[in-house]
Design a protein around this motif. Structure first.
Motif, PDB file in Angstrom:
ATOM      1  N   SER A 214      30.829  61.356 -12.170  1.00 57.35           N
ATOM      2  CA  SER A 214      29.437  60.995 -12.414  1.00 57.35           C
ATOM      3  C   SER A 214      28.942  60.176 -11.229  1.00 57.35           C
ATOM      4  N   ALA A 215      27.657  60.288 -10.943  1.00 56.37           N
ATOM      5  CA  ALA A 215      27.075  59.607  -9.786  1.00 56.37           C
ATOM      6  C   ALA A 215      25.990  58.652 -10.233  1.00 56.37           C
ATOM      7  N   TYR A 216      25.855  57.550  -9.496  1.00 58.41           N
ATOM      8  CA  TYR A 216      24.815  56.566  -9.733  1.00 58.41           C
ATOM      9  C   TYR A 216      23.977  56.436  -8.472  1.00 58.41           C
ATOM     10  N   LEU A 217      22.676  56.592  -8.605  1.00 60.93           N
ATOM     11  CA  LEU A 217      21.765  56.498  -7.466  1.00 60.93           C
ATOM     12  C   LEU A 217      20.922  55.237  -7.609  1.00 60.93           C
ATOM     13  N   TYR A 218      20.869  54.437  -6.554  1.00 59.12           N
ATOM     14  CA  TYR A 218      20.164  53.167  -6.594  1.00 59.12           C
ATOM     15  C   TYR A 218      19.019  53.090  -5.579  1.00 59.12           C
ATOM     16  N   ALA A 219      19.075  53.884  -4.522  1.00 59.59           N
ATOM     17  CA  ALA A 219      18.067  53.814  -3.473  1.00 59.59           C
ATOM     18  C   ALA A 219      16.681  54.102  -4.041  1.00 59.59           C
ATOM     19  N   ALA A 220      15.699  53.309  -3.614  1.00 58.96           N
ATOM     20  CA  ALA A 220      14.352  53.413  -4.167  1.00 58.96           C
ATOM     21  C   ALA A 220      13.763  54.809  -3.994  1.00 58.96           C
ATOM     22  N   GLU A 221      13.994  55.428  -2.830  1.00 63.34           N
ATOM     23  CA  GLU A 221      13.414  56.748  -2.597  1.00 63.34           C
ATOM     24  C   GLU A 221      14.065  57.811  -3.475  1.00 63.34           C
ATOM     25  N   GLN A 222      15.362  57.657  -3.751  1.00 62.37           N
ATOM     26  CA  GLN A 222      16.034  58.607  -4.636  1.00 62.37           C
ATOM     27  C   GLN A 222      15.540  58.461  -6.072  1.00 62.37           C
ATOM     28  N   VAL A 223      15.414  57.226  -6.521  1.00 63.69           N
ATOM     29  CA  VAL A 223      14.913  56.982  -7.877  1.00 63.69           C
ATOM     30  C   VAL A 223      13.495  57.525  -8.020  1.00 63.69           C
ATOM     31  N   ALA A 224      12.677  57.341  -6.976  1.00 59.41           N
ATOM     32  CA  ALA A 224      11.300  57.846  -7.011  1.00 59.41           C
ATOM     33  C   ALA A 224      11.279  59.366  -7.158  1.00 59.41           C
ATOM     34  N   ASP A 225      12.192  60.036  -6.462  1.00 56.96           N
ATOM     35  CA  ASP A 225      12.273  61.500  -6.568  1.00 56.96           C
ATOM     36  C   ASP A 225      12.600  61.921  -7.997  1.00 56.96           C
ATOM     37  N   TYR A 226      13.533  61.226  -8.637  1.00 55.66           N
ATOM     38  CA  TYR A 226      13.917  61.587 -10.000  1.00 55.66           C
ATOM     39  C   TYR A 226      12.832  61.216 -11.006  1.00 55.66           C
ATOM     40  N   ARG A 227      12.096  60.153 -10.734  1.00 52.44           N
ATOM     41  CA  ARG A 227      10.965  59.838 -11.610  1.00 52.44           C
ATOM     42  C   ARG A 227       9.925  60.963 -11.548  1.00 52.44           C
ATOM     43  N   LEU A 228       9.683  61.477 -10.342  1.00 54.14           N
ATOM     44  CA  LEU A 228       8.754  62.593 -10.189  1.00 54.14           C
ATOM     45  C   LEU A 228       9.289  63.829 -10.909  1.00 54.14           C
ATOM     46  N   ALA A 229      10.604  64.046 -10.816  1.00 57.17           N
ATOM     47  CA  ALA A 229      11.213  65.174 -11.530  1.00 57.17           C
ATOM     48  C   ALA A 229      11.029  65.020 -13.033  1.00 57.17           C
TER      49      ALA A 229
END
Length: 259
Positions: A214-229
């Protein structure tokens, strides 16, 4: 999880001398190893915590999952317990927090979790679900693909009970369910399941569950991408009211009597 020490447990048991060691320049892994020498930590959990400590400075983490120990990573359970809001996308399964014990046991067995571990983890999912019903319940927005409602590997009777259970939770103000039927175009959910965890006073985290890791993403730009998804998936899915009606249609197709 039973017998596992989460990050909060380590902090609570940390002695002032250990904190001084960290401030003096010792690595986090060294301090964690010292603390686990004092605490009673299972060998598998010790290895997992040491690996997380060694990679703590990295932007994102990859955590190995060993079915013989636990299919549900201790780190995720800790995060889930502290989150105030959850968004979950599931293309093939009912979200773990909303699974009946019978469904959970079948799903866990499919991932190689059998015997006592199967029963223990199925029960653990029931315990985790308490976060959705407490005095300050966690908000949970779930979007599932139509395929999750019609799995070929679940007996109709079990699935009927599961879908009714699912509908029961949609009556709560903090839980919402949307069903994504055949999308007319490519969408980010085709890349696999994910959860976005929001916290009251901490930055959000994205959790990506894979077959044996399992992976955990913390970078703001990555989180923003998943919020858009997440926004895209919710926009493509049926409304909450339409989704509940569709779930009832599936129950009827499976032979469930009207209630």
């Amino acid at each position: 999880m039973g017998g596992q020490a989460g990050g909060g447990d380590l902090v609570e048991h940390a002695r002032p001398a250990d904190q001084v060691r960290a401030e003096a320049g010792e690595t986090l892994a060294e301090v964690v190893a010292l603390l686990m020498g004092v605490l009673v930590v299972e060998p598998e959990e010790r290895s997992r915590l040491l690996e997380l400590a060694r990679t703590a400075a990295e932007v994102s983490w990859l955590e190995k999952v060993m079915p013989s120990v636990s299919l549900e990573p201790g780190t995720y359970v800790q995060y889930e317990r502290e989150a105030s809001e959850l968004f979950g996308w599931e293309p093939a399964l009912i979200p773990g927090l909303l699974q009946t014990p019978a469904y959970a046991r079948i799903a866990l067995a499919g991932f190689g979790v059998v015997g006592e571990n199967n029963e223990r983890l199925a029960a653990a999912r029931e315990t985790r679900r308490n976060r959705l019903a407490g005095p300050w319940p966690t908000g949970f927005q779930a979007v599932v693909a139509e395929a999750a409602l019609r799995p070929g590997f679940i007996a109709p009777a079990v699935m009927i009970d599961q879908l009714r259970f699912l509908l029961g939770w949609t009556g709560r103000s903090n839980v919402s369910l949307q069903v994504l039927r055949g999308a007319p175009r490519f969408h980010p959910g085709l890349c696999g399941p994910f959860v976005i965890l929001e916290f009251p006073n901490l930055p959000p985290i994205v959790f990506i569950e894979q077959y044996r890791s399992s992976a955990y993403l913390y970078a703001a730009e990555q989180v923003a991408d998943y919020r858009l998804a997440a926004q895209t998936l919710a926009a493509l899915a049926l409304s909450e009211q339409e989704s509940c009606a569709f779930v009832r249609e599936v129950i009827a197709e499976l032979g469930g009597p009207d209630e």
